[in-house]
Design a protein around this motif. Structure first.
Motif, PDB file in Angstrom:
ATOM      1  N   THR A   1      93.306 -48.427  14.121  1.00 25.94           N
ATOM      2  CA  THR A   1      94.608 -49.075  13.946  1.00 25.94           C
ATOM      3  C   THR A   1      94.393 -50.585  13.906  1.00 25.94           C
ATOM      4  O   THR A   1      93.603 -51.110  14.685  1.00 25.94           O
ATOM      5  CB  THR A   1      95.559 -48.722  15.113  1.00 25.94           C
ATOM      6  OG1 THR A   1      95.755 -47.318  15.120  1.00 25.94           O
ATOM      7  CG2 THR A   1      96.902 -49.409  14.944  1.00 25.94           C
TER       8      THR A   1
ATOM      9  N   ASP B   1      89.810 -42.687  14.813  1.00 26.02           N
ATOM     10  CA  ASP B   1      91.102 -43.384  14.791  1.00 26.02           C
ATOM     11  C   ASP B   1      90.869 -44.881  14.613  1.00 26.02           C
ATOM     12  O   ASP B   1      90.024 -45.456  15.296  1.00 26.02           O
ATOM     13  CB  ASP B   1      91.853 -43.184  16.117  1.00 26.02           C
ATOM     14  CG  ASP B   1      92.071 -41.714  16.426  1.00 26.02           C
ATOM     15  OD1 ASP B   1      92.409 -40.972  15.503  1.00 26.02           O
ATOM     16  OD2 ASP B   1      91.884 -41.336  17.594  1.00 26.02           O
TER      17      ASP B   1
ATOM     18  N   VAL C   1      96.634 -47.605  22.392  1.00 25.20           N
ATOM     19  CA  VAL C   1      96.391 -49.002  22.054  1.00 25.20           C
ATOM     20  C   VAL C   1      97.647 -49.651  21.491  1.00 25.20           C
ATOM     21  O   VAL C   1      97.920 -50.795  21.744  1.00 25.20           O
ATOM     22  CB  VAL C   1      95.229 -49.118  21.044  1.00 25.20           C
ATOM     23  CG1 VAL C   1      95.124 -50.531  20.507  1.00 25.20           C
ATOM     24  CG2 VAL C   1      93.926 -48.726  21.717  1.00 25.20           C
ATOM     25  N   THR C   2      98.436 -48.893  20.757  1.00 25.87           N
ATOM     26  CA  THR C   2      99.612 -49.493  20.110  1.00 25.87           C
ATOM     27  C   THR C   2     100.887 -48.790  20.519  1.00 25.87           C
ATOM     28  O   THR C   2     100.897 -47.632  20.867  1.00 25.87           O
ATOM     29  CB  THR C   2      99.530 -49.393  18.578  1.00 25.87           C
ATOM     30  OG1 THR C   2      99.486 -48.018  18.239  1.00 25.87           O
ATOM     31  CG2 THR C   2      98.313 -50.105  18.054  1.00 25.87           C
TER      32      THR C   2
ATOM     33  N   CYS D   1      90.781 -45.611   4.420  1.00 23.68           N
ATOM     34  CA  CYS D   1      91.899 -46.492   4.824  1.00 23.68           C
ATOM     35  C   CYS D   1      92.589 -47.091   3.594  1.00 23.68           C
ATOM     36  O   CYS D   1      93.800 -47.296   3.579  1.00 23.68           O
ATOM     37  CB  CYS D   1      91.395 -47.612   5.729  1.00 23.68           C
ATOM     38  SG  CYS D   1      90.963 -47.055   7.383  1.00 23.68           S
TER      39      CYS D   1
ATOM     40  N   ARG E   1     100.024 -43.501   2.215  1.00 25.69           N
ATOM     41  CA  ARG E   1     101.402 -43.228   2.607  1.00 25.69           C
ATOM     42  C   ARG E   1     101.875 -44.352   3.531  1.00 25.69           C
ATOM     43  O   ARG E   1     101.077 -44.965   4.239  1.00 25.69           O
ATOM     44  CB  ARG E   1     101.547 -41.873   3.268  1.00 25.69           C
ATOM     45  CG  ARG E   1     100.817 -41.723   4.583  1.00 25.69           C
ATOM     46  CD  ARG E   1     101.116 -40.386   5.190  1.00 25.69           C
ATOM     47  NE  ARG E   1     101.718 -40.559   6.505  1.00 25.69           N
ATOM     48  CZ  ARG E   1     102.105 -39.549   7.260  1.00 25.69           C
ATOM     49  NH1 ARG E   1     102.007 -38.322   6.823  1.00 25.69           N
ATOM     50  NH2 ARG E   1     102.626 -39.756   8.451  1.00 25.69           N
ATOM     51  N   PRO E   2     103.174 -44.666   3.478  1.00 23.94           N
ATOM     52  CA  PRO E   2     103.669 -45.764   4.311  1.00 23.94           C
ATOM     53  C   PRO E   2     103.610 -45.397   5.788  1.00 23.94           C
ATOM     54  O   PRO E   2     103.566 -44.215   6.138  1.00 23.94           O
ATOM     55  CB  PRO E   2     105.116 -45.927   3.837  1.00 23.94           C
ATOM     56  CG  PRO E   2     105.472 -44.620   3.232  1.00 23.94           C
ATOM     57  CD  PRO E   2     104.225 -44.032   2.691  1.00 23.94           C
ATOM     58  N   PRO E   3     103.618 -46.412   6.682  1.00 22.75           N
ATOM     59  CA  PRO E   3     103.509 -46.108   8.108  1.00 22.75           C
ATOM     60  C   PRO E   3     104.788 -45.519   8.655  1.00 22.75           C
ATOM     61  O   PRO E   3     105.882 -45.817   8.168  1.00 22.75           O
ATOM     62  CB  PRO E   3     103.238 -47.479   8.730  1.00 22.75           C
ATOM     63  CG  PRO E   3     103.853 -48.449   7.788  1.00 22.75           C
ATOM     64  CD  PRO E   3     103.756 -47.835   6.422  1.00 22.75           C
ATOM     65  N   SER E   4     104.617 -44.692   9.670  1.00 19.15           N
ATOM     66  CA  SER E   4     105.797 -44.205  10.372  1.00 19.15           C
ATOM     67  C   SER E   4     106.272 -45.324  11.287  1.00 19.15           C
ATOM     68  O   SER E   4     105.553 -46.276  11.565  1.00 19.15           O
ATOM     69  CB  SER E   4     105.431 -42.968  11.179  1.00 19.15           C
ATOM     70  OG  SER E   4     104.344 -43.273  12.012  1.00 19.15           O
ATOM     71  N   VAL E   5     107.500 -45.223  11.781  1.00 16.46           N
ATOM     72  CA  VAL E   5     108.051 -46.300  12.611  1.00 16.46           C
ATOM     73  C   VAL E   5     107.264 -46.441  13.907  1.00 16.46           C
ATOM     74  O   VAL E   5     106.922 -47.521  14.342  1.00 16.46           O
ATOM     75  CB  VAL E   5     109.538 -46.028  12.905  1.00 16.46           C
ATOM     76  CG1 VAL E   5     110.084 -47.088  13.849  1.00 16.46           C
ATOM     77  CG2 VAL E   5     110.306 -46.025  11.596  1.00 16.46           C
ATOM     78  N   ALA E   6     106.937 -45.335  14.501  1.00 18.56           N
ATOM     79  CA  ALA E   6     106.184 -45.383  15.756  1.00 18.56           C
ATOM     80  C   ALA E   6     104.937 -44.522  15.614  1.00 18.56           C
ATOM     81  O   ALA E   6     104.974 -43.319  15.826  1.00 18.56           O
ATOM     82  CB  ALA E   6     107.049 -44.880  16.902  1.00 18.56           C
ATOM     83  N   PRO E   7     103.828 -45.124  15.264  1.00 15.55           N
ATOM     84  CA  PRO E   7     102.611 -44.339  15.068  1.00 15.55           C
ATOM     85  C   PRO E   7     102.093 -43.775  16.377  1.00 15.55           C
ATOM     86  O   PRO E   7     102.364 -44.300  17.453  1.00 15.55           O
ATOM     87  CB  PRO E   7     101.627 -45.359  14.488  1.00 15.55           C
ATOM     88  CG  PRO E   7     102.151 -46.685  14.893  1.00 15.55           C
ATOM     89  CD  PRO E   7     103.619 -46.542  15.013  1.00 15.55           C
TER      90      PRO E   7
ATOM     91  N   ALA F   1      96.511 -45.089  18.879  1.00 14.70           N
ATOM     92  CA  ALA F   1      95.413 -45.417  17.958  1.00 14.70           C
ATOM     93  C   ALA F   1      94.151 -44.683  18.314  1.00 14.70           C
ATOM     94  O   ALA F   1      93.341 -44.397  17.452  1.00 14.70           O
ATOM     95  CB  ALA F   1      95.161 -46.914  18.004  1.00 14.70           C
ATOM     96  N   VAL F   2      93.967 -44.383  19.570  1.00 16.81           N
ATOM     97  CA  VAL F   2      92.756 -43.700  19.994  1.00 16.81           C
ATOM     98  C   VAL F   2      93.149 -42.348  20.549  1.00 16.81           C
ATOM     99  O   VAL F   2      94.015 -42.245  21.396  1.00 16.81           O
ATOM    100  CB  VAL F   2      92.014 -44.519  21.046  1.00 16.81           C
ATOM    101  CG1 VAL F   2      90.780 -43.787  21.516  1.00 16.81           C
ATOM    102  CG2 VAL F   2      91.665 -45.886  20.488  1.00 16.81           C
TER     103      VAL F   2
ATOM    104  N   GLN G   1      94.502 -41.930  11.741  1.00 15.20           N
ATOM    105  CA  GLN G   1      94.426 -41.090  12.930  1.00 15.20           C
ATOM    106  C   GLN G   1      93.724 -39.775  12.650  1.00 15.20           C
ATOM    107  O   GLN G   1      94.048 -39.092  11.674  1.00 15.20           O
ATOM    108  CB  GLN G   1      95.849 -40.818  13.453  1.00 15.20           C
ATOM    109  CG  GLN G   1      96.502 -42.087  13.974  1.00 15.20           C
ATOM    110  CD  GLN G   1      98.017 -42.018  13.974  1.00 15.20           C
ATOM    111  OE1 GLN G   1      98.600 -41.035  13.548  1.00 15.20           O
ATOM    112  NE2 GLN G   1      98.654 -43.067  14.436  1.00 15.20           N
TER     113      GLN G   1
ATOM    114  N   ALA H   1     104.900 -50.223  15.258  1.00 15.65           N
ATOM    115  CA  ALA H   1     104.361 -49.822  13.955  1.00 15.65           C
ATOM    116  C   ALA H   1     103.266 -50.784  13.529  1.00 15.65           C
ATOM    117  O   ALA H   1     103.475 -51.990  13.463  1.00 15.65           O
ATOM    118  CB  ALA H   1     105.475 -49.801  12.926  1.00 15.65           C
ATOM    119  N   ALA H   2     102.098 -50.253  13.263  1.00 16.40           N
ATOM    120  CA  ALA H   2     100.979 -51.078  12.814  1.00 16.40           C
ATOM    121  C   ALA H   2     100.919 -51.029  11.291  1.00 16.40           C
ATOM    122  O   ALA H   2     101.224 -50.001  10.696  1.00 16.40           O
ATOM    123  CB  ALA H   2      99.688 -50.552  13.408  1.00 16.40           C
TER     124      ALA H   2
ATOM    125  N   VAL I   1      96.394 -41.364   7.135  1.00 18.69           N
ATOM    126  CA  VAL I   1      96.346 -42.830   7.054  1.00 18.69           C
ATOM    127  C   VAL I   1      97.741 -43.321   6.688  1.00 18.69           C
ATOM    128  O   VAL I   1      98.321 -42.854   5.719  1.00 18.69           O
ATOM    129  CB  VAL I   1      95.341 -43.308   5.977  1.00 18.69           C
ATOM    130  CG1 VAL I   1      95.369 -44.837   5.873  1.00 18.69           C
ATOM    131  CG2 VAL I   1      93.939 -42.824   6.296  1.00 18.69           C
ATOM    132  N   SER I   2      98.265 -44.230   7.496  1.00 11.05           N
ATOM    133  CA  SER I   2      99.542 -44.867   7.165  1.00 11.05           C
ATOM    134  C   SER I   2      99.294 -46.337   6.905  1.00 11.05           C
ATOM    135  O   SER I   2      98.632 -47.007   7.700  1.00 11.05           O
ATOM    136  CB  SER I   2     100.530 -44.734   8.330  1.00 11.05           C
ATOM    137  OG  SER I   2     100.794 -43.378   8.568  1.00 11.05           O
TER     138      SER I   2
END
Lengths: 238, 217
Positions: free
Chosen positions: B35, B33, B7-8, B59, A219-225, A228-229, B17, B11-12, B70-71
């Protein structure tokens, strides 16, 4: 682009098949051996069933061979139906060529009462055999199981005295026997419809099974994910 | 040691996640997670059975996680650990096959692929069947197929297996170039001596838990 991708799949599997010289030889030898082992009008039926067996086996292995590479081809941009359709075009072409070859062999050897019907019978048989092999490959997880299922289907057709509409090769056998026996009614409409129905059903099943198997879970990424951790996960820095 | 919770913030290209994956009763990944930003090289390490390959396949979208999301911004270039080739097709035919998927013409795929192979020190004729190639040459073709079409995201599962020393060094030089070109690269590796070439290292825990150790270069 879809057409080009389909034709590239067709071309590459064509190269692979042509480089398997022994396979090409056996594709002819198996139906020929069954044809020669029969007596009287049964010869044509055995030859036809042998043709179905050989073509379905090659179809099964062609699709099974793609089990590992197809997900990576899908990642590179192929759609599952393109992967399937490219093989279908190749295998139906090979099947049609074999059907014509055996029509010549049987016409010369048996002098069948209805030669045109015999050509239709062999083309229909080859036409069903491809989706039959592909459907088995798509549904059964491994080659060995697939081959055993295929042997079962063809063996039942060969030993079954009375043809049954429940058998996938019912239409083929009916048309083969109509071509070989002058005393039978010449009509093949119902048998042809049965064969078309079986072929269409097998195609639908194959397509659904293969699309499920090589489907990508992206699926495409969201604008603001999100972070990450995950909160609370220990993260160390040097 | 510093504890970070984020960490971010932008948009990565690749963000996985809370990934959980079980095979039967065995949990292989538990809340992982990962990224990867543009121009970043992330190394994924861990003991055998830690789930590195499983995480990479998730991924790439080749495997569905039991939990988590997963994006991914675009179709990634994926290099599997074991070369996934058709033994009766030649090197050139593989370039045509995978290039067509990426929308490349036959000539474009051939030229770009042969350039990549040369940069990896591939010695062989494009007409050679891949079943007759050495293990190292097969792996170089395997990596080349992942790079064909210049994908923005690279997912590489120990892509240098079977490489000789020079090719191995060339590989890490290529990694530096991908970083400079702004690609997001996630590479599974167990060669710890080269971890300094990565911007970040994610160490998957051997026994499934939510703990994931991440170190920055």
């Amino acid at each position: 682009m879809t057409t080009r991708r389909i034709m590239v799949i067709c071309e590459m599997h064509g190269h692979t098949l042509l480089r398997r010289r022994l396979t090409m030889l056996l594709l002819v030898a198996l139906p020929l051996a069954l044809y020669l082992s029969g007596h009287g009008y049964v010869r044509i039926e055995f030859g036809g069933l042998g043709l179905a067996w050989a073509i379905a086996t090659v179809s099964l292995f062609t699709l099974q061979a793609g089990r590992t590479i197809d997900p990576f081809l899908a990642l590179s941009g192929y759609r599952p139906f393109e992967l399937l359709l490219g093989r279908l075009i190749l295998l139906e072409g090979v099947g049609a060529a074999l059907a014509v070859l055996f029509w010549v062999i049987m016409s010369l050897g048996e002098d069948p009462p209805r030669p045109a019907t015999l050509l239709v019978a062999l083309l229909v048989t080859a036409g069903i055999a491809v989706p039959m092999g592909i459907a088995i490959a798509a549904l059964v997880p491994r080659e060995l199981e697939g081959v055993l299922v295929l042997i079962g289907i063809v063996a039942v057709a060969m030993v079954m005295e009375n043809n049954s509409v429940l058998h996938p090769l019912y239409g083929s056998r009916e048309i083969l026997n109509t071509a070989a026996l002058a005393e039978r009614d010449a009509g093949i409409g119902a048998a042809t419809l049965h064969a078309l129905g079986v072929a269409s059903s097998l195609w639908a099943v194959s397509l659904v099974a293969w699309m499920t198997r090589v489907r990508l879970h992206l699926r495409p990424p969201s604008v603001a994910p999100k972070p990450a951790v995950a909160s609370g996960s220990p993260v160390t820095t040097d | 040691m510093t504890i970070l919770t984020a960490v971010t913030s932008t948009a990565a290209p690749l963000a996985a996640q809370g990934i959980v994956k079980r095979f039967g009763d065995k949990a292989v990944l538990n809340g992982i997670d990962v990224t990867v930003q543009r121009g970043e090289v992330v190394a994924l390490v861990g003991e055998n059975g830690a789930g590195k390959t499983t995480m990479l396949r998730i991924c790439a979208g080749l495997l569905a996680p039991d939990e988590g999301v997963v994006s991914i911004a675009s179709s990634p270039g994926f290099c599997p650990q074991d070369p996934c080739l058709m033994d009766l097709l030649s090197t050139e035919e593989h370039l045509t096959l995978f290039g067509a998927g990426r929308g490349m013409s036959r000539d474009h795929a051939r030229d770009a692929g042969l350039r990549l192979l040369t940069s990896l020190g591939f010695h062989g004729s494009p007409a050679d069947l891949t079943g007759e190639l050495s293990g190292g040459s097969r792996q170089k073709l395997n990596l080349t197929l992942a790079l064909l079409g210049d994908p923005e995201i690279l997912l590489l599962d120990e892509p240098y297996q079977g490489f000789d020393r020079n090719s191995y060094v060339d590989f890490w030089d290529l990694v530096d170039r991908w970083r400079d070109a702004g690609k997001a690269t996630l590479v599974v590796t167990h060669v710890l001596t080269e971890l300094h070439r990565a911007d970040r290292v994610i160490d998957l825990p051997a026994t499934p838990s939510a703990d994931t150790r991440v170190s920055r270069r």
